[in-house]
Scaffold this motif. Sequence first.
Motif, mmCIF file in Angstrom:
data_model
loop_
_atom_site.group_PDB
_atom_site.id
_atom_site.type_symbol
_atom_site.label_atom_id
_atom_site.label_comp_id
_atom_site.label_asym_id
_atom_site.label_seq_id
_atom_site.Cartn_x
_atom_site.Cartn_y
_atom_site.Cartn_z
ATOM 1 N N ARG A 65 12.388 16.700 33.359
ATOM 2 C CA ARG A 65 13.317 17.832 33.397
ATOM 3 C C ARG A 65 13.164 18.661 34.667
ATOM 4 O O ARG A 65 14.162 19.120 35.237
ATOM 5 C CB ARG A 65 13.139 18.706 32.162
ATOM 6 N N TYR A 66 11.913 18.862 35.110
ATOM 7 C CA TYR A 66 11.736 19.640 36.339
ATOM 8 C C TYR A 66 12.221 18.853 37.557
ATOM 9 O O TYR A 66 12.840 19.414 38.466
ATOM 10 C CB TYR A 66 10.273 20.042 36.514
ATOM 11 N N ALA A 67 11.950 17.560 37.559
ATOM 12 C CA ALA A 67 12.421 16.716 38.658
ATOM 13 C C ALA A 67 13.939 16.741 38.760
ATOM 14 O O ALA A 67 14.500 16.812 39.860
ATOM 15 C CB ALA A 67 11.933 15.278 38.466
ATOM 16 N N GLN A 68 14.620 16.696 37.620
ATOM 17 C CA GLN A 68 16.082 16.704 37.634
ATOM 18 C C GLN A 68 16.622 18.020 38.175
ATOM 19 O O GLN A 68 17.581 18.052 38.954
ATOM 20 C CB GLN A 68 16.625 16.453 36.226
ATOM 21 N N ILE A 69 15.996 19.130 37.766
ATOM 22 C CA ILE A 69 16.425 20.434 38.264
ATOM 23 C C ILE A 69 16.225 20.519 39.773
ATOM 24 O O ILE A 69 17.099 20.973 40.517
ATOM 25 C CB ILE A 69 15.658 21.570 37.552
ATOM 26 N N VAL A 70 15.048 20.056 40.233
ATOM 27 C CA VAL A 70 14.750 20.086 41.668
ATOM 28 C C VAL A 70 15.754 19.243 42.442
ATOM 29 O O VAL A 70 16.306 19.682 43.462
ATOM 30 C CB VAL A 70 13.306 19.592 41.934
ATOM 31 N N GLU A 71 16.019 18.033 41.959
ATOM 32 C CA GLU A 71 16.950 17.144 42.657
ATOM 33 C C GLU A 71 18.353 17.741 42.697
ATOM 34 O O GLU A 71 19.031 17.706 43.735
ATOM 35 C CB GLU A 71 16.970 15.775 41.992
ATOM 36 N N ASP A 72 18.811 18.317 41.594
ATOM 37 C CA ASP A 72 20.140 18.922 41.551
ATOM 38 C C ASP A 72 20.241 20.099 42.520
ATOM 39 O O ASP A 72 21.257 20.264 43.218
ATOM 40 C CB ASP A 72 20.473 19.388 40.135
ATOM 41 N N MET A 73 19.188 20.911 42.566
ATOM 42 C CA MET A 73 19.216 22.088 43.443
ATOM 43 C C MET A 73 19.144 21.681 44.918
ATOM 44 O O MET A 73 19.753 22.330 45.777
ATOM 45 C CB MET A 73 18.082 23.049 43.069
ATOM 46 N N LEU A 74 18.436 20.609 45.219
ATOM 47 C CA LEU A 74 18.428 20.088 46.583
ATOM 48 C C LEU A 74 19.819 19.610 46.992
ATOM 49 O O LEU A 74 20.291 19.885 48.099
ATOM 50 C CB LEU A 74 17.425 18.936 46.718
ATOM 51 N N GLN A 75 20.477 18.887 46.087
ATOM 52 C CA GLN A 75 21.808 18.367 46.385
ATOM 53 C C GLN A 75 22.810 19.488 46.634
ATOM 54 O O GLN A 75 23.726 19.351 47.450
ATOM 55 C CB GLN A 75 22.285 17.461 45.248
ATOM 56 N N GLU A 76 22.623 20.629 45.955
ATOM 57 C CA GLU A 76 23.502 21.777 46.179
ATOM 58 C C GLU A 76 23.407 22.278 47.617
ATOM 59 O O GLU A 76 24.351 22.871 48.141
ATOM 60 C CB GLU A 76 23.149 22.904 45.208
ATOM 61 N N LYS A 77 22.267 22.053 48.263
ATOM 62 C CA LYS A 77 22.062 22.446 49.655
ATOM 63 C C LYS A 77 22.279 21.283 50.619
ATOM 64 O O LYS A 77 21.960 21.387 51.796
ATOM 65 C CB LYS A 77 20.644 22.991 49.831
ATOM 66 N N ASP A 78 22.797 20.178 50.094
ATOM 67 C CA ASP A 78 22.983 18.960 50.884
ATOM 68 C C ASP A 78 21.650 18.491 51.462
ATOM 69 O O ASP A 78 21.574 18.022 52.595
ATOM 70 C CB ASP A 78 24.007 19.166 52.002
ATOM 71 N N MET A 79 20.591 18.634 50.675
ATOM 72 C CA MET A 79 19.267 18.155 51.043
ATOM 73 C C MET A 79 18.846 17.091 50.044
ATOM 74 O O MET A 79 19.315 17.058 48.909
ATOM 75 C CB MET A 79 18.239 19.295 51.046
ATOM 76 N N ARG A 80 17.945 16.221 50.487
ATOM 77 C CA ARG A 80 17.447 15.191 49.586
ATOM 78 C C ARG A 80 16.061 14.761 50.037
ATOM 79 O O ARG A 80 15.699 14.925 51.200
ATOM 80 C CB ARG A 80 18.390 13.987 49.546
ATOM 81 N N SER A 81 15.323 14.220 49.108
ATOM 82 C CA SER A 81 14.015 13.660 49.432
ATOM 83 C C SER A 81 14.160 12.175 49.700
ATOM 84 O O SER A 81 15.041 11.515 49.138
ATOM 85 C CB SER A 81 13.027 13.880 48.279
ATOM 86 N N SER A 82 13.281 11.655 50.542
ATOM 87 C CA SER A 82 13.340 10.232 50.873
ATOM 88 C C SER A 82 12.531 9.372 49.908
ATOM 89 O O SER A 82 12.485 8.158 50.057
ATOM 90 C CB SER A 82 12.827 10.013 52.302
#
Length: 303
Positions: A65-82
């Motif tokens: 659940r925390y990973a999903q929130i983090v990933e969604d919030m990154l995408q809102e900033k057009d950021m992503r992890s590799s």
Amino acid sequence: MKKTLVIGSTVLDIIIQIDHLPKTSEDIHIKDNRMALGGCAYNAADILRKFGVPYTLLSPIGTGRYAQIVEDMLQEKDMRSSVKIDSDDNGFCLCMVEKDGERTFVVHHGVEYSFKKEWITEDKKEEYDSVYISGFEIEETDGFEIIEFIEENPEYQVYFAPGPRLSKIGRDKLDRILARNPIIHLNEKEAMELSKTFNYEDAAKAINNLTNNTVIITLGSKGAYYYEEGQGYYVLGESATVVDTIGAGDSHIGTIMASLKMGLSMQQAVERANKISAAVVGVQGSSLPDEQFVALLKKLKEL
């Protein structure tokens, strides 16, 4: 322009506003609360993004659940992890902010503090000329992998932010990082702890003797001090209304990395970093809203 590789954590910050830290068994009420992205690596990478400087955020995203929130919030900033990891969840940070703006963290670590050298393939290594690392990740078991990575890639300029848990890192790890001649960024208390000195000028000189590279020491509202090529320089701070101090140091080193990439001198970079970090402490959380950053950057360019 080559990229900066930003290694480290992206976590969910759960920020609560309180009058004071609770004592044992005390029952207190919070004044306000919110969730935001945080983590040293994320905060630094977000500044690079705002400046339009190329970077890669190597901050693992897990499953949960925390990973999903983090990933969604990154995408809102057009950021992503590799990097994606299926084995575990991301962590979170409970940020308790007192009425004077000082913050205290209680952290649950997740996959965001892991690192494997093989995540950066040989064909990708040529994309980078610099790397950011934080003491929080070095403290972990995989910290040795980060150290080996920077040792095996001596062409990279290393930016190292030891953070407040220096005593937990281990002298063997520290010595190996310092031997890589990093540009080191730390606050006054951390600098004196690392150098075993009693003022920031002596601390900067002593650390420079270990790294043979620039040492940057933040001094809160007083500004910052940096030491390079046998000379120390004090850079006056900016007045600020403090809401909380979350992310101030990360925004400072992020601005320095971005400014040097853009061809500014170290003096200009630190001046700009003082202004950016002063703005960051004036908002809740670790990051300036994009529109506020754009307005501030416009003012900086007019100076």
